[in-house]
Motif scaffolding. Structure first.
Motif, PDB file in Angstrom:
ATOM      1  N   UNK A 223       0.822  -1.211   0.000  1.00  0.00           N
ATOM      2  CA  UNK A 223       0.000   0.000   0.000  1.00  0.00           C
ATOM      3  C   UNK A 223       0.856   1.262   0.000  1.00  0.00           C
ATOM      4  N   UNK A 224       0.467   2.208  -0.862  1.00  0.00           N
ATOM      5  CA  UNK A 224       1.116   3.503  -0.869  1.00  0.00           C
ATOM      6  C   UNK A 224       2.455   3.554  -1.557  1.00  0.00           C
ATOM      7  N   UNK A 225       2.903   2.473  -2.193  1.00  0.00           N
ATOM      8  CA  UNK A 225       4.240   2.461  -2.780  1.00  0.00           C
ATOM      9  C   UNK A 225       4.257   2.609  -4.295  1.00  0.00           C
TER      10      UNK A 225
ATOM     11  N   UNK B  31      -0.682   4.468 -13.538  1.00  0.00           N
ATOM     12  CA  UNK B  31      -0.683   5.551 -14.518  1.00  0.00           C
ATOM     13  C   UNK B  31      -1.889   5.437 -15.442  1.00  0.00           C
ATOM     14  N   UNK B  32      -2.094   6.468 -16.262  1.00  0.00           N
ATOM     15  CA  UNK B  32      -3.251   6.463 -17.149  1.00  0.00           C
ATOM     16  C   UNK B  32      -3.124   5.480 -18.308  1.00  0.00           C
ATOM     17  N   UNK B  33      -1.966   4.792 -18.418  1.00  0.00           N
ATOM     18  CA  UNK B  33      -1.824   3.727 -19.402  1.00  0.00           C
ATOM     19  C   UNK B  33      -2.072   2.354 -18.784  1.00  0.00           C
ATOM     20  N   UNK B  34      -2.436   2.337 -17.500  1.00  0.00           N
ATOM     21  CA  UNK B  34      -2.731   1.094 -16.809  1.00  0.00           C
ATOM     22  C   UNK B  34      -1.549   0.450 -16.118  1.00  0.00           C
ATOM     23  N   UNK B  35      -0.336   0.980 -16.351  1.00  0.00           N
ATOM     24  CA  UNK B  35       0.863   0.406 -15.742  1.00  0.00           C
ATOM     25  C   UNK B  35       1.103   1.015 -14.358  1.00  0.00           C
ATOM     26  N   UNK B  36       1.792   0.229 -13.506  1.00  0.00           N
ATOM     27  CA  UNK B  36       2.152   0.715 -12.172  1.00  0.00           C
ATOM     28  C   UNK B  36       3.498   1.426 -12.206  1.00  0.00           C
ATOM     29  N   UNK B  37       3.599   2.529 -11.487  1.00  0.00           N
ATOM     30  CA  UNK B  37       4.853   3.271 -11.362  1.00  0.00           C
ATOM     31  C   UNK B  37       5.167   3.446  -9.878  1.00  0.00           C
ATOM     32  N   UNK B  38       6.343   3.001  -9.425  1.00  0.00           N
ATOM     33  CA  UNK B  38       6.699   3.210  -8.016  1.00  0.00           C
ATOM     34  C   UNK B  38       6.722   4.696  -7.656  1.00  0.00           C
ATOM     35  N   UNK B  39       6.280   5.015  -6.458  1.00  0.00           N
ATOM     36  CA  UNK B  39       6.301   6.402  -5.997  1.00  0.00           C
ATOM     37  C   UNK B  39       7.696   6.849  -5.574  1.00  0.00           C
ATOM     38  N   UNK B  40       8.581   5.907  -5.314  1.00  0.00           N
ATOM     39  CA  UNK B  40       9.966   6.220  -4.974  1.00  0.00           C
ATOM     40  C   UNK B  40      10.879   5.706  -6.068  1.00  0.00           C
ATOM     41  N   UNK B  41      11.741   6.579  -6.566  1.00  0.00           N
ATOM     42  CA  UNK B  41      12.728   6.172  -7.551  1.00  0.00           C
ATOM     43  C   UNK B  41      14.069   6.794  -7.214  1.00  0.00           C
ATOM     44  N   UNK B  42      15.107   6.264  -7.827  1.00  0.00           N
ATOM     45  CA  UNK B  42      16.446   6.822  -7.643  1.00  0.00           C
ATOM     46  C   UNK B  42      16.743   7.790  -8.781  1.00  0.00           C
ATOM     47  N   UNK B  43      16.976   9.050  -8.441  1.00  0.00           N
ATOM     48  CA  UNK B  43      17.441  10.010  -9.421  1.00  0.00           C
ATOM     49  C   UNK B  43      18.927   9.818  -9.670  1.00  0.00           C
ATOM     50  N   UNK B  44      19.371  10.006 -10.908  1.00  0.00           N
ATOM     51  CA  UNK B  44      20.771   9.742 -11.233  1.00  0.00           C
ATOM     52  C   UNK B  44      21.495  10.960 -11.804  1.00  0.00           C
ATOM     53  N   UNK B  45      20.898  12.142 -11.667  1.00  0.00           N
ATOM     54  CA  UNK B  45      21.557  13.362 -12.137  1.00  0.00           C
ATOM     55  C   UNK B  45      22.925  13.505 -11.468  1.00  0.00           C
ATOM     56  N   UNK B  46      23.947  13.712 -12.292  1.00  0.00           N
ATOM     57  CA  UNK B  46      25.334  13.899 -11.848  1.00  0.00           C
ATOM     58  C   UNK B  46      26.007  12.645 -11.311  1.00  0.00           C
TER      59      UNK B  46
END
Length: 293
Positions: free
Chosen positions: A9-11, A15-30
């Motif tokens: 729950x809550x993780x 999305x509007x295409x029906x796929x799941x997207x995690x609410x937490x991701x790792x940013x890789x800038x720099x």
């Protein structure tokens, strides 16, 4: 808040295409160089991250793809269990956007992209006020819709779009954007954009949630952190999650990466949310896209 694809729950958000997207991701800038990327991805996978955000302009797509291919088996995972996002470089705006997506996919060598974003509403080398920008954005989206139909990318979206840019896109598109990624934190809550996204079925994802680190030392943020016995980073990331906004904190330190993942087992009180709301003053720590025509 939505229940994730793995029943957590809550993780994750659908999305509007029906796929799941995690609410937490790792940013890789720099994050640069294979050793650094490998170390950070290893820590992230071990801490439960299942989404990774890169971009053509970060110049680390190849390193990220290689790290994931090598590390997913170590953590008992396969490609289908991670969500990979990349972004179109501003120099590639226009009808050539589809070719640029192909280059990102080849560099990542991950079979398909879960999400591809238009990184910036303007075109590299053009003035922000250039009147050609709206038409170039339209041509970009036409090209990305074509790639979406081919199945190379499961969802397409935009980054750094203002409400005006987003409304223009929604009037013209055939495939609506699944995600809008913008700078968002208590000093820049993006209230109008968040409401527009909710009304339009678009997931809003935040970058620079910590205000490039400057918000960590803000007295009010620190006071809220003390009151709930959490770190300032936890408070700022949780502030976004309380609004069903995804976050992609970046760090080159494995310990920080692990700590940043510990945001799903507590809630901020209504009083804490109200206190943090007092910080709203429109401050951009990164780039301000409001000047782009």
């Amino acid at each position: 808040m939505a229940e994730g694809a793995e029943g957590r729950p809550g993780r994750a958000v659908r999305l509007n295409n029906g796929e799941w997207m995690p609410l937490l991701g790792l940013g890789t800038f720099r994050l640069r160089g294979y050793e650094e990327v490998h170390r950070c991805v290893d820590a992230a996978l071990g801490a439960g991250y299942r989404a990774f955000d890169t971009a053509a302009v970060y110049r680390n797509e190849e390193e990220l793809g290689r790290a994931l291919r090598e590390l997913l088996p170590k953590h008992g995972l396969d490609r289908s269990q991670v969500f990979i996002t990349s972004k179109l470089g501003p120099r590639d705006q226009g009808l050539g956007a589809g070719e640029a997506l192909g280059r990102s996919l080849a560099a990542l060598d991950c079979g398909y992209l879960d999400l591809f974003l238009v990184h910036w509403p303007g075109t590299q080398g053009w003035e922000a006020a250039d009147l050609r920008n709206p038409e170039n954005r339209r041509q970009t989206w036409v090209a990305l819709e074509a790639e979406h139909r081919k199945g190379q990318v499961r969802a397409i979206g935009v980054s750094n779009y203002t409400s005006a840019h987003l409304r223009q896109l929604l009037q013209e598109c055939t495939v609506p954007p699944a995600v809008l990624q913008v700078e968002l934190h208590p000093r820049l809550p993006q209230t109008e954009l968040l409401q527009l996204c909710r009304e339009s079925g678009i997931h809003l994802q935040a970058y620079s949630s910590l205000g490039t680190g400057e918000l960590l030392g803000h007295p009010l943020v620190q006071e809220v952190a003390r009151s709930c016995q959490r770190s300032p980073a936890h408070v700022l990331l949780r502030w976004a999650l309380e609004q069903e906004v995804g976050v992609i904190p970046k760090s080159s330190q494995p310990t920080r990466i692990t700590e940043n993942a510990q945001i799903f087992d507590f809630l901020l009180s209504p009083e804490a949310m109200e206190w943090l709301g007092q910080l709203a003053d429109g401050t951009h720590y990164c780039w301000d896209p409001n000047t782009v025509t």
